[in-house]
Design a protein around this motif. Structure first.
Motif, PDB file in Angstrom:
ATOM      1  N   PHE A  39     -12.611  26.051 -12.422  1.00  0.00           N
ATOM      2  CA  PHE A  39     -11.177  25.501 -12.062  1.00  0.00           C
ATOM      3  C   PHE A  39     -11.380  24.632 -10.741  1.00  0.00           C
ATOM      4  O   PHE A  39     -10.955  23.429 -10.772  1.00  0.00           O
ATOM      5  N   ASP A  75       0.704  24.265 -18.375  1.00  0.00           N
ATOM      6  CA  ASP A  75       0.027  25.167 -17.874  1.00  0.00           C
ATOM      7  C   ASP A  75       0.183  24.903 -16.338  1.00  0.00           C
ATOM      8  O   ASP A  75       0.933  25.440 -15.587  1.00  0.00           O
ATOM      9  N   GLU A  76      -0.757  24.138 -15.765  1.00  0.00           N
ATOM     10  CA  GLU A  76      -0.570  23.348 -14.530  1.00  0.00           C
ATOM     11  C   GLU A  76       0.473  22.526 -14.353  1.00  0.00           C
ATOM     12  O   GLU A  76       0.821  22.210 -13.336  1.00  0.00           O
ATOM     13  N   THR A 132      -9.139  26.666 -21.153  1.00  0.00           N
ATOM     14  CA  THR A 132      -7.726  26.795 -21.305  1.00  0.00           C
ATOM     15  C   THR A 132      -6.853  25.333 -21.143  1.00  0.00           C
ATOM     16  O   THR A 132      -7.374  24.343 -20.514  1.00  0.00           O
ATOM     17  N   ARG A 160      -5.499  22.431 -17.666  1.00  0.00           N
ATOM     18  CA  ARG A 160      -5.902  23.090 -16.792  1.00  0.00           C
ATOM     19  C   ARG A 160      -6.851  21.951 -15.940  1.00  0.00           C
ATOM     20  O   ARG A 160      -7.483  21.268 -16.540  1.00  0.00           O
ATOM     21  N   LYS A 195      -8.584  16.960 -16.431  1.00  0.00           N
ATOM     22  CA  LYS A 195      -7.584  18.010 -16.952  1.00  0.00           C
ATOM     23  C   LYS A 195      -7.766  18.080 -18.380  1.00  0.00           C
ATOM     24  O   LYS A 195      -7.830  17.060 -19.256  1.00  0.00           O
ATOM     25  N   TYR A 223     -10.043  21.028 -14.019  1.00  0.00           N
ATOM     26  CA  TYR A 223     -11.191  21.592 -14.057  1.00  0.00           C
ATOM     27  C   TYR A 223     -12.592  20.586 -13.144  1.00  0.00           C
ATOM     28  O   TYR A 223     -12.298  19.310 -13.134  1.00  0.00           O
TER      29      TYR A 223
END
Length: 419
Positions: free
Chosen positions: A46, A144-145, A73, A76, A110, A78
């Motif tokens: 991450f 998610d984010e 995931t 997110r 992402k 990365y």
């Protein structure tokens, strides 16, 4: 040539909507003259390299590339880099003694997000001719984010442009159920509208998503009525004017009038009319009292009840002597019975105090001036003559004098001034 390792751009493949996982392909390559055995890796995580993946065993080529599909995931941020570990050969391409690591520069990206969803159809409620409450009770931004906003939009069926309904939602995120309700205002009656919800996200994919389109139909607009000024005032008659807009309702319309705001008398209803545009209408009323103030208002009736326009007043004119006459255009007009006028050009009707009217009343000559005021001319007694009472003429033999016969059958004269 020194060993060079490069990280390629990750390739997004697919999203598992249910598990919120995204498949991504990592890419790496190396080049350079080497006499060593290579082991290939990807470091990713991450914000730091928390995982690593050993691709295959040993490579001894001078140039090559490698890749691998990784499940991450969804939605997110990365980082990833390709890495090559170098070993002495213990034989042909057999790793023996570790020499060192050659990492590539990192890439940040992402992962794709799960697609938004609207699980329950939109609902339109509290519908009137001008407003509707639009509700979406079960949609998901699926992030998610990242974050997102939701905006309900509408348009008249057949229009190209979507319009916002009120303000957008606040900042939304996560995989949970969200709801939003807004009232659309300023709508047209008896009209089909389309509506939807649109979600805008800061994701790397599906940044703008719209739901299915739903429809509703507004109620018929309430009809309107307007009282306009009365005209064609006579001693005992007047014409009342109004403007009605049925707004697609079956509507009848008429007038109420009387000496007070209690009115007391109604005209016969006109209509019904169910159009969608303003309609001017008028009705002539009779049996009025000369020189009297009357109140009146326009009235409509439809299935929803009775609607009245504002109160207006008019004043009937004084009774006019029969024989009043005037020139209008190329035709001669005159009063035949104190109320109604006749014309050599036809189209008889009622009128009061027409500018230019002239008549004999008693012994005097009366007329209506350009301001609508009645004026009187007292002539000189010329003695008894034979002729129709009220007759008037120009005597071209005596100073072009205006003459008339009064009620006593006397000839009267008004000596004109030479222009």
């Amino acid at each position: 040539m020194a060993l060079v390792v490069t990280t390629g751009d990750p390739g997004q493949l697919s999203v598992n909507e249910g598990s919120h996982l995204t498949s991504v392909t990592f890419y790496g390559s190396w080049s350079g003259s080497i006499d060593f055995t290579l082991k290939l890796f990807f470091d990713y995580g991450f914000s730091s390299f928390t995982d690593e993946f050993a691709f295959v065993g040993n490579y001894c080529d001078n140039d090559g590339s490698f890749n691998q599909v990784i499940v991450l995931t969804s939605d997110r941020n990365y980082i990833v880099r390709a890495r090559v570990n170098v070993f002495f050969d213990a034989g042909f391409c057999i790793a023996n003694t570790f020499v060192g690591t050659t990492p590539a520069s990192l890439k940040d990206f992402k992962s794709w997000a799960v697609t938004p969803v609207n699980s329950v159809a939109g609902v339109a409620s509290s519908i009137t001719a001008t407003d509707a409450l639009l509700t979406f009770s079960d949609f998901k931004v699926n992030t998610d984010e990242s974050t997102g906003t939701a905006q309900i939009e509408y348009r008249k069926q057949g229009d190209a442009t979507w319009l916002p309904v009120g303000s957008a939602s606040g900042t939304l995120s996560g995989y949970g159920t969200q709801s939003l309700a807004r009232t659309a205002s300023g709508l047209l009656g008896s009209t089909i509208y389309e509506y939807r919800i649109t979600i805008t996200r800061t994701t790397s994919n599906v940044t703008v998503w719209s739901s299915s389109i739903y429809t509703f139909t507004t109620s018929a607009s309430v009809p309107t009525i307007q009282t306009d000024p009365a005209t064609y005032l006579a001693p005992s008659a007047a014409t009342l004017f109004g403007t009605v807009d049925p707004n697609f309702n079956s509507t009848t319309y008429y007038f109420e009038y009387g000496l007070t705001t209690g009115y007391g008398t109604s005209t016969s209803p006109l209509g019904p009319n169910s159009g969608g545009a303003p309609l001017a209408y008028n009705q002539r009323i009779y049996g009025l009292i000369p020189v009297t103030t009357y109140h009146f208002r326009a009235v409509l009736s439809y299935s929803g009840g009775v609607i009245v326009g504002s109160d207006r007043t008019f004043v009937t004119s004084a009774a006019r002597q029969n024989g009043s006459l005037w020139i209008e255009g190329t035709d001669l007009h005159w009063i035949s019975d104190g109320v109604n006028w006749r014309s050599t050009g036809g189209s008889p009707g009622a009128v009061a105090g027409k500018v230019g009217s002239i008549w004999v009343e008693g012994n005097d000559l009366h007329y209506i001036d350009s301001s609508g005021n009645e004026r009187t001319l007292v002539g000189v007694d010329g003695g008894v003559v034979a002729g129709k009472i009220g007759s008037l003429w120009i005597d071209g033999t005596v100073n072009n004098d205006l003459k008339w016969i009064d009620a006593s059958n006397h000839k009267r004269s008004l000596v004109g001034v030479n222009p």
